[in-house]
Design a protein around this motif. Structure first.
Motif, PDB file in Angstrom:
ATOM      1  N   MET A  88       0.834  -1.206   0.000  1.00  0.00           N
ATOM      2  CA  MET A  88       0.000   0.000   0.000  1.00  0.00           C
ATOM      3  C   MET A  88       0.864   1.250   0.000  1.00  0.00           C
ATOM      4  N   THR A  89       2.016   1.187   0.632  1.00  0.00           N
ATOM      5  CA  THR A  89       2.880   2.355   0.776  1.00  0.00           C
ATOM      6  C   THR A  89       3.761   2.580  -0.454  1.00  0.00           C
ATOM      7  N   ALA A  90       4.259   1.507  -1.039  1.00  0.00           N
ATOM      8  CA  ALA A  90       5.163   1.614  -2.192  1.00  0.00           C
ATOM      9  C   ALA A  90       4.800   0.545  -3.229  1.00  0.00           C
ATOM     10  N   PRO A  91       3.676   0.719  -3.917  1.00  0.00           N
ATOM     11  CA  PRO A  91       3.189  -0.318  -4.838  1.00  0.00           C
ATOM     12  C   PRO A  91       4.073  -0.543  -6.067  1.00  0.00           C
ATOM     13  N   ALA A  92       4.944   0.401  -6.380  1.00  0.00           N
ATOM     14  CA  ALA A  92       5.842   0.208  -7.524  1.00  0.00           C
ATOM     15  C   ALA A  92       7.015  -0.692  -7.165  1.00  0.00           C
ATOM     16  N   VAL A  93       7.210  -0.893  -5.875  1.00  0.00           N
ATOM     17  CA  VAL A  93       8.395  -1.625  -5.419  1.00  0.00           C
ATOM     18  C   VAL A  93       8.046  -2.994  -4.841  1.00  0.00           C
ATOM     19  N   PHE A  94       6.905  -3.079  -4.141  1.00  0.00           N
ATOM     20  CA  PHE A  94       6.544  -4.314  -3.454  1.00  0.00           C
ATOM     21  C   PHE A  94       5.241  -4.895  -3.999  1.00  0.00           C
ATOM     22  N   ASP A  95       5.164  -6.209  -3.994  1.00  0.00           N
ATOM     23  CA  ASP A  95       3.924  -6.914  -4.329  1.00  0.00           C
ATOM     24  C   ASP A  95       3.791  -8.056  -3.324  1.00  0.00           C
ATOM     25  N   GLN A  96       2.694  -8.784  -3.389  1.00  0.00           N
ATOM     26  CA  GLN A  96       2.496  -9.935  -2.507  1.00  0.00           C
ATOM     27  C   GLN A  96       2.149 -11.147  -3.350  1.00  0.00           C
ATOM     28  N   ASP A  97       2.644 -12.333  -2.937  1.00  0.00           N
ATOM     29  CA  ASP A  97       2.297 -13.554  -3.655  1.00  0.00           C
ATOM     30  C   ASP A  97       0.904 -14.031  -3.210  1.00  0.00           C
ATOM     31  N   PRO A 145      15.248   0.711  -6.845  1.00  0.00           N
ATOM     32  CA  PRO A 145      14.421   1.761  -7.455  1.00  0.00           C
ATOM     33  C   PRO A 145      15.190   3.069  -7.606  1.00  0.00           C
ATOM     34  N   ALA A 146      14.819   3.835  -8.639  1.00  0.00           N
ATOM     35  CA  ALA A 146      15.529   5.073  -8.940  1.00  0.00           C
ATOM     36  C   ALA A 146      15.310   6.131  -7.869  1.00  0.00           C
ATOM     37  N   ASP A 147      14.146   6.129  -7.247  1.00  0.00           N
ATOM     38  CA  ASP A 147      13.916   7.075  -6.160  1.00  0.00           C
ATOM     39  C   ASP A 147      13.240   6.348  -5.007  1.00  0.00           C
ATOM     40  N   ASP A 148      13.033   7.051  -3.925  1.00  0.00           N
ATOM     41  CA  ASP A 148      12.522   6.424  -2.699  1.00  0.00           C
ATOM     42  C   ASP A 148      11.152   5.787  -2.912  1.00  0.00           C
ATOM     43  N   ALA A 149      10.250   6.501  -3.606  1.00  0.00           N
ATOM     44  CA  ALA A 149       8.932   5.965  -3.977  1.00  0.00           C
ATOM     45  C   ALA A 149       8.191   5.334  -2.799  1.00  0.00           C
ATOM     46  N   GLY A 150       8.356   5.911  -1.615  1.00  0.00           N
ATOM     47  CA  GLY A 150       7.639   5.401  -0.448  1.00  0.00           C
ATOM     48  C   GLY A 150       8.355   4.288   0.295  1.00  0.00           C
ATOM     49  N   VAL A 151       9.560   3.942  -0.148  1.00  0.00           N
ATOM     50  CA  VAL A 151      10.273   2.806   0.459  1.00  0.00           C
ATOM     51  C   VAL A 151      10.616   3.076   1.927  1.00  0.00           C
ATOM     52  N   ALA A 152      11.103   4.270   2.227  1.00  0.00           N
ATOM     53  CA  ALA A 152      11.467   4.578   3.615  1.00  0.00           C
ATOM     54  C   ALA A 152      10.253   4.455   4.524  1.00  0.00           C
ATOM     55  N   ASP A 153       9.111   4.905   4.018  1.00  0.00           N
ATOM     56  CA  ASP A 153       7.873   4.805   4.790  1.00  0.00           C
ATOM     57  C   ASP A 153       7.486   3.335   4.980  1.00  0.00           C
ATOM     58  N   ALA A 154       7.669   2.540   3.938  1.00  0.00           N
ATOM     59  CA  ALA A 154       7.349   1.104   4.024  1.00  0.00           C
ATOM     60  C   ALA A 154       8.236   0.404   5.044  1.00  0.00           C
ATOM     61  N   VAL A 155       9.508   0.759   5.066  1.00  0.00           N
ATOM     62  CA  VAL A 155      10.426   0.174   6.045  1.00  0.00           C
ATOM     63  C   VAL A 155       9.951   0.513   7.456  1.00  0.00           C
ATOM     64  N   ALA A 156       9.607   1.785   7.651  1.00  0.00           N
ATOM     65  CA  ALA A 156       9.205   2.234   8.986  1.00  0.00           C
ATOM     66  C   ALA A 156       7.907   1.586   9.445  1.00  0.00           C
ATOM     67  N   ARG A 157       7.028   1.279   8.503  1.00  0.00           N
ATOM     68  CA  ARG A 157       5.694   0.792   8.870  1.00  0.00           C
ATOM     69  C   ARG A 157       5.565  -0.725   8.838  1.00  0.00           C
ATOM     70  N   CYS A 158       6.549  -1.432   8.325  1.00  0.00           N
ATOM     71  CA  CYS A 158       6.456  -2.907   8.276  1.00  0.00           C
ATOM     72  C   CYS A 158       6.429  -3.458   9.705  1.00  0.00           C
TER      73      CYS A 158
END
Ligand code: SF4
Length: 61
Positions: free
Chosen positions: A18-27, A39-52
């Motif tokens: 939900m936070t970084a849909p361009a980077v993560f998916d689910q099986d 990824p070329a830019d953060d694209a929500g990754v830092a937020d995803a790390v913090a919220r996992c």
């Protein structure tokens, strides 16, 4: 930035998708899958790390 995921730790919460849909998916079981390891830019990754809730995402620079 290089992203590492630990599928053994993942609890299928889906927050990263939900936070970084361009980077993560689910099986089909909801376990995280990486779409882009560098990824070329953060694209929500830092937020995803913090919220996992399982601390299953790690980023190195
Ligand atoms: S937020 Fe964490 S626990 Fe949830 S799917 Fe992503 S990696 Fe797995």
């Amino acid at each position: 930035m290089t992203i590492h995921i630990d599928r053994e730790r993942c609890v299928a919460a889906g927050t990263c998708v939900m936070t970084a849909p361009a980077v993560f998916d689910q099986d089909d079981d909801g376990i995280v899958e990486l779409l882009q390891a560098e990824p070329a830019d953060d694209a929500g990754v830092a937020d995803a790390v913090a919220r996992c809730p399982a601390a299953a995402i790690e980023v190195t620079v």
